[in-house]
Design an enzyme around this catalytic site. Structure first.
Site, PDB file in Angstrom:
ATOM      1  N   PRO A 300       9.078   4.127   5.723  1.00  0.00           N
ATOM      2  CG  PRO A 300       9.002   3.166   7.853  1.00  0.00           C
ATOM      3  CD  PRO A 300       9.875   3.993   6.949  1.00  0.00           C
ATOM      4  N   GLY A 301       5.537   4.175   5.481  1.00  0.00           N
ATOM      5  CA  GLY A 301       4.337   4.932   5.814  1.00  0.00           C
ATOM      6  C   GLY A 301       3.264   3.982   6.302  1.00  0.00           C
ATOM      7  NE  ARG A 302       0.242   0.255   2.072  1.00  0.00           N
ATOM      8  CZ  ARG A 302      -0.734   0.796   1.328  1.00  0.00           C
ATOM      9  NH1 ARG A 302      -1.972   0.723   1.730  1.00  0.00           N
ATOM     10  NH2 ARG A 302      -0.444   1.390   0.188  1.00  0.00           N
ATOM     11  CE1 TYR A 342      -4.374   3.051  -4.981  1.00  0.00           C
ATOM     12  CE2 TYR A 342      -5.005   3.134  -2.669  1.00  0.00           C
ATOM     13  CZ  TYR A 342      -4.307   3.660  -3.741  1.00  0.00           C
ATOM     14  OH  TYR A 342      -3.541   4.780  -3.560  1.00  0.00           O
ATOM     15  CB  CYS A 370     -24.603  10.238  -6.020  1.00  0.00           C
ATOM     16  SG  CYS A 370     -25.712  10.934  -4.786  1.00  0.00           S
ATOM     17  CD  GLU A 371     -19.243   8.895  -8.365  1.00  0.00           C
ATOM     18  OE1 GLU A 371     -19.013   7.998  -9.204  1.00  0.00           O
ATOM     19  OE2 GLU A 371     -19.269  10.099  -8.636  1.00  0.00           O
ATOM     20  CE1 TYR A 399       0.087   6.784   1.328  1.00  0.00           C
ATOM     21  CE2 TYR A 399       0.181   4.564   2.205  1.00  0.00           C
ATOM     22  CZ  TYR A 399       0.817   5.698   1.755  1.00  0.00           C
ATOM     23  OH  TYR A 399       2.187   5.746   1.738  1.00  0.00           O
TER      24      TYR A 399
END
Ligand SMILES: *Cc1c(COP(=O)(O)O)cnc(C)c1O
Length: 447
Positions: A300-302, A342, A370-371, A399
């Site tokens: 597990p990470g998240r 996402y 600037c996006e 993440y």
């Protein structure tokens, strides 16, 4: 490029009170505002500036223990290998090392970080769809617990590297079970068309072949079907049932299958998702691969790191444009990429008590990059902000900082760790001079 998904209806967003209540690391002090554990966020901003990542060590520990405890309670001989790519800051890895966690790594850099933080190689799994020969040699020299191979080509490469360096590589085969984890398309990994793993139909023959190859000791089977899985246990159960069938077939042929790696992917509630509990996850493993009585591993990470981390930012200004209200933060997509990458929803909380109880109106929460994709939230119900007001972006521990870039020549943000009333800087804010460190101007340009 695909159209951005419409913003979810803010009428169904969790309230500030619900966001705080659902996050045990957070509490509200009537005088100092939001706290992480026992430390006021206003104090963190005063000491270290913004944007700053804030990690709750207590939350990391609590979540690690909850998961390990649920696996043990289900009767499994299970080891937990934290997926370092979720947050590979040394202090975060050290907290988990102290809890007894192993690590799942996907590069030589993560391997080095995990070892530097005190996670022994004997508890490190090396995953990833493309490991270079140099990385494989480094993994073997370190003596990692297991290398998860993802193709016949990679098995051959591991055999060559091991034979050439005089090592025996413990290799598990990552199987692609062709199940749909029903998560975001960019983080689903267990479907036949994804790049990950060995096709299920080819796995048994490859495993048998691998068992006879020089320099290889078969370490079992692995699978990992995706990330942020919140749609119940059906996909997990289907994948694990296939893994168990394959293991039985191999054992029946007299091949060694020392352990089964069940991957990660367990989701967390960012907005209103109801992910499976650790108990449900453990139950799905116990009722499938658990029947074989072999040691199991999870990665597990998240689930461990996500709810433990926050991004603390300041309001630069509010502007009105095209009939909308824009709240411009000093944090941006270069810090936290998930909303841009996402369309991820993150809870956003004002930090001061006055702002937490002020009237709300819809706002676009954006960064200075600037996006147009540099948008943290659309149509979010928030109070009126003034310059310098603090806001907290929730569930940014996984993440988050690891995906940061210096786009727009923005230095990487600082990171602090909180444990009880203790506060420590665990990563310095990047200095502006570091932005061009390693760059050269050629001599013919007058460099
Ligand atoms: C990313 C990854 C994980 C961790 O995924 P989470 O969704 O963070 O739990 C585990 N195993 C492998 C092989 C991965 O690539």
């Amino acid at each position: 490029m695909a159209e951005a998904r419409p913003a979810p209806d803010p009428a169904h967003d969790p309230t500030f009170a619900e966001l705080i209540a659902g996050r045990p690391a957070l509490s509200l002090d009537p005088a100092s505002g939001l706290l992480v554990e026992e430390v006021p966020l206003a104090r963190i901003a005063a000491l270290h500036g913004t944007p700053t990542w804030v990690v709750s060590a207590g939350t990391l520990r609590r979540r690690y223990r909850a998961l390990a405890g649920a696996l043990a309670a289900a009767g499994l001989a299970a080891s937990v290998h934290y997926a370092a790519k979720a947050n590979d800051t040394l202090a975060v890895l050290r907290v988990l090392a102290a809890e007894g966690a192993g690590a799942d790594v996907v590069s030589a850099g993560e391997l080095r970080a995990a070892e530097a933080a005190g996670i022994p190689a004997s508890r490190i799994v090396y995953s990833g769809v493309g490991k270079t020969r140099a990385e494989l040699a480094a993994a073997l020299a370190a003596g990692v617990m297991q290398i998860n191979a993802e193709s016949a080509e990679e098995v051959a490469m591991i055999s060559e590297v091991a034979a050439a360096t005089g090592h025996t590589a413990p290799v598990a085969l990552r199987v692609n079970p062709d199940v749909d984890a029903r998560t975001h398309a960019k983080i689903t990994t267990g479907r036949a068309e994804n790049k990950f793993g060995v096709a299920y139909a080819e796995a048994a023959a490859l495993y048998a072949r691998m068992a006879g190859m020089p320099g290889i000791r078969p370490a079992g089977l692995a699978t990992h079907i995706g990330s942020q899985i919140t749609s119940g246990m059906a996909a997990y159960r289907a994948a694990y049932a296939r893994l168990a069938d394959l293991a039985r077939e191999l054992l029946g042929r007299g091949l060694p299958v020392p352990r089964l790696d069940c991957g990660g992917g367990l989701g967390i509630p960012y907005r209103d998702e109801i992910p499976p509990t650790p108990e449900a996850f453990a139950g799905a493993i116990a009722s499938t691969v658990g029947r074989l009585g072999l040691p199991v591993m999870v990665e597990p990470g998240r689930w461990i790191a996500g709810p433990a981390g926050f991004l603390l930012a300041s309001v630069i200004l509010e502007k009105r444009s095209g009939g909308r209200r824009f709240v411009v933060l000093d944090a941006a997509m270069n810090d936290l990429l998930r909303p841009a990458l996402y369309d991820a929803w993150h809870g956003i909380l004002p930090v001061s008590p006055a702002r937490l109880s002020a009237p709300l109106s819809p706002a676009e929460v954006v960064g200075p990059v600037c996006e147009t994709a540099d948008t943290f939230a659309r149509g979010r119900l928030l109070p009126a902000f003034g310059e310098g007001d603090l806001v907290l972006v929730c569930d940014a521990g996984a993440y988050g900082s690891v995906m940061s870039s210096t786009y727009n020549a923005r230095p990487l943000a600082a990171q602090v760790l909180v444990e009880g009333a203790r506060l420590a800087l665990i990563r310095e804010r990047q200095a502006e001079a570091d932005l061009w460190r390693g760059q050269r101007i050629p001599d013919w340009l007058g460099g």
